[in-house]
Each structure stands twice: as structure tokens, then as C-alpha cells.
Design an enzyme around this catalytic site. Structure first.
Site, mmCIF file in Angstrom:
data_model
loop_
_atom_site.group_PDB
_atom_site.id
_atom_site.type_symbol
_atom_site.label_atom_id
_atom_site.label_comp_id
_atom_site.label_asym_id
_atom_site.label_seq_id
_atom_site.Cartn_x
_atom_site.Cartn_y
_atom_site.Cartn_z
ATOM 1 N N GLY A 7 -16.549 2.330 3.190
ATOM 2 C CA GLY A 7 -15.251 3.194 3.283
ATOM 3 C C GLY A 7 -14.318 3.092 2.352
ATOM 4 N N GLN A 8 -14.851 2.316 1.356
ATOM 5 C CA GLN A 8 -13.925 1.759 0.046
ATOM 6 C C GLN A 8 -13.704 3.202 -0.866
ATOM 7 O OE1 GLN A 8 -15.828 -1.107 -2.652
ATOM 8 N NE2 GLN A 8 -13.869 -1.427 -3.807
ATOM 9 N N HIS A 31 -9.934 -5.528 -3.370
ATOM 10 C CA HIS A 31 -8.868 -5.850 -2.903
ATOM 11 C C HIS A 31 -8.996 -6.041 -1.591
ATOM 12 C CE1 HIS A 31 -9.918 -1.407 -2.545
ATOM 13 N NE2 HIS A 31 -9.046 -1.330 -1.454
ATOM 14 N N ASP A 64 0.792 -1.131 -0.052
ATOM 15 C CA ASP A 64 -0.144 0.034 0.017
ATOM 16 C C ASP A 64 0.795 1.311 -0.115
ATOM 17 O OD1 ASP A 64 -3.338 0.553 0.903
ATOM 18 O OD2 ASP A 64 -1.875 2.057 1.020
ATOM 19 N N ILE A 65 0.561 2.178 -0.885
ATOM 20 C CA ILE A 65 1.428 3.578 -0.620
ATOM 21 C C ILE A 65 1.324 4.168 0.390
ATOM 22 C CG2 ILE A 65 -0.618 5.007 -1.590
ATOM 23 C CD1 ILE A 65 1.510 5.822 -4.046
ATOM 24 N N ASN A 114 -12.912 -3.472 2.307
ATOM 25 C CA ASN A 114 -13.924 -2.263 2.296
ATOM 26 C C ASN A 114 -14.553 -2.486 1.144
ATOM 27 O OD1 ASN A 114 -12.834 -1.348 4.702
ATOM 28 N ND2 ASN A 114 -11.252 -0.233 3.557
ATOM 29 N N HIS A 135 -6.773 -5.966 1.694
ATOM 30 C CA HIS A 135 -5.629 -5.392 2.682
ATOM 31 C C HIS A 135 -5.207 -6.550 3.761
ATOM 32 C CE1 HIS A 135 -6.712 -1.018 2.047
ATOM 33 N NE2 HIS A 135 -7.789 -1.440 1.867
HETATM 34 P P1 AMP Z 1 -9.792 1.140 0.323
HETATM 35 O O1 AMP Z 1 -9.858 2.557 0.922
HETATM 36 O O2 AMP Z 1 -10.228 -0.116 0.837
HETATM 37 O O3 AMP Z 1 -10.550 1.458 -1.163
HETATM 38 O O4 AMP Z 1 -8.045 1.316 -0.010
HETATM 39 C C1 AMP Z 1 -7.474 1.924 -1.113
HETATM 40 C C2 AMP Z 1 -6.157 1.868 -0.898
HETATM 41 O O5 AMP Z 1 -5.442 1.994 -1.903
HETATM 42 C C3 AMP Z 1 -5.756 2.714 0.257
HETATM 43 O O6 AMP Z 1 -5.224 2.198 1.569
HETATM 44 C C4 AMP Z 1 -4.449 3.572 -0.584
HETATM 45 O O7 AMP Z 1 -3.555 4.085 0.344
HETATM 46 C C5 AMP Z 1 -4.267 2.428 -1.698
HETATM 47 N N1 AMP Z 1 -3.577 3.089 -2.854
HETATM 48 C C6 AMP Z 1 -4.185 4.047 -3.516
HETATM 49 N N2 AMP Z 1 -3.375 4.307 -4.786
HETATM 50 C C7 AMP Z 1 -2.431 3.338 -4.438
HETATM 51 C C8 AMP Z 1 -1.256 3.080 -5.382
HETATM 52 N N3 AMP Z 1 -0.937 3.768 -6.729
HETATM 53 N N4 AMP Z 1 -0.143 2.203 -5.160
HETATM 54 C C9 AMP Z 1 -0.556 1.461 -3.820
HETATM 55 N N5 AMP Z 1 -1.626 1.561 -3.162
HETATM 56 C C10 AMP Z 1 -2.387 2.820 -3.238
#
Ligand code: AMP
Ligand code: ZN
Length: 115
Positions: free
Chosen positions: A92-93, A99, A30-31, A86, A101
Site C-alpha cells: 500500500g505504499q 517513511h 502528514d498532509i 508501507n 508513519h
Molecule cells: P504511504 O501510503 O505510506 O506511501 O504514505 C504516503 C503519505 O504521504 C500519505 O499519508 C500522504 O497523505 C502523505 N503525503 C503525501 N504528500 C505529502 C506532502 N506534500 N506533505 C505531507 N504529507 C504528504
């Protein structure tokens, strides 16, 4: 999906810190991690969320759960880990490509705080 960020990552159009890849799935860090280990496991198939999954995705989802556990251990989370999916704006998605986590390695608080 052409404009989905996780589809772009799956196609290699946006870089990621890869954890694992095969024909069906990709795992990457995760970024914006919330713990020392925080990576995500996605299907390469675009599925907006768990709410869009149906019986045709059962084998894929089962594989992803088993892989989540294997990869967590490989990332050093032998003591356990948190998996979070999520789903939808009500869940909260933020990125609308399914995906999981996988989170751990630090102080993981209770997920729901009760007063
Ligand atoms: P969600 O809130 O479950 O949709 O999680 C989305 C996740 O994607 C968040 O934890 C972000 O930090 C992560 N995210 C968004 N863009 C990127 C990216 N380019 N590379 C890695 N993680 C990302
Ligand atoms: Zn997508």
C-alpha cells in the site's frame, strides 16, 4: 532524486509542517492525517522503501525507530502510538521514499480486522 516529493520536502523545495530535523532525518505532519496526531519520519537519504534497505542502513534505521518513540512522546502520545511502514505496491505504499508513519491521539482501531 530530483522528482521524489519527499526528497523535495527534505531539501526545502516543498513546504511542510516540520516536527523535527537533523542532518540525517526529517519529521513532518502528514498532509492528510488519519488521526489527531499523524506525522512521518523520513531519512534525508533517498531510499525507495524498506525493501531497498540493507546492512549499511542499519544504524540509520535504528536511530529512526528510537527517534519515532521520542517524537511521539513529544507530540503528546504518552499513552502509545502506532508506527506504520508501507512497503511496495503490495504494502500500500504511495510515496516511494521510505517513511515511518507515527499515528495516535484518537481512537486507533485494530490494524487488521478479523471476521
Ligand atoms: P504511504 O501510503 O505510506 O506511501 O504514505 C504516503 C503519505 O504521504 C500519505 O499519508 C500522504 O497523505 C502523505 N503525503 C503525501 N504528500 C505529502 C506532502 N506534500 N506533505 C505531507 N504529507 C504528504
Ligand atoms: Zn526521495
Amino acid at each position: 532524486m530530483t522528482d521524489c516529493i519527499f526528497c523535495k520536502i527534505a531539501r526545502g523545495e516543498i513546504p511542510c509542517r516540520k516536527v523535527y530535523e537533523d542532518d540525517e532525518v526529517l519529521a513532518f505532519h502528514d498532509i492528510n492525517p488519519v488521526a489527531p496526531v499523524h506525522f512521518m519520519l523520513i531519512p534525508k537519504l533517498h531510499l525507495a522503501s524498506l525493501a531497498e534497505a540493507d546492512a549499511t542502513h542499519a544504524a540509520l534505521l535504528g536511530r529512526m525507530l528510537l527517534l519515532a518513540s521520542r517524537l511521539a512522546k513529544e507530540q503528546g502520545l504518552e499513552n502509545g502510538f502506532r508506527t506504520v511502514i508501507n512497503t511496495g505496491s503490495g504494502g500500500g505504499q504511495e510515496v516511494f521514499h521510505l517513511h515511518i508513519h507515527i499515528i495516535g491521539g484518537g481512537n486507533i482501531p485494530p490494524m487488521v480486522r478479523r471476521s
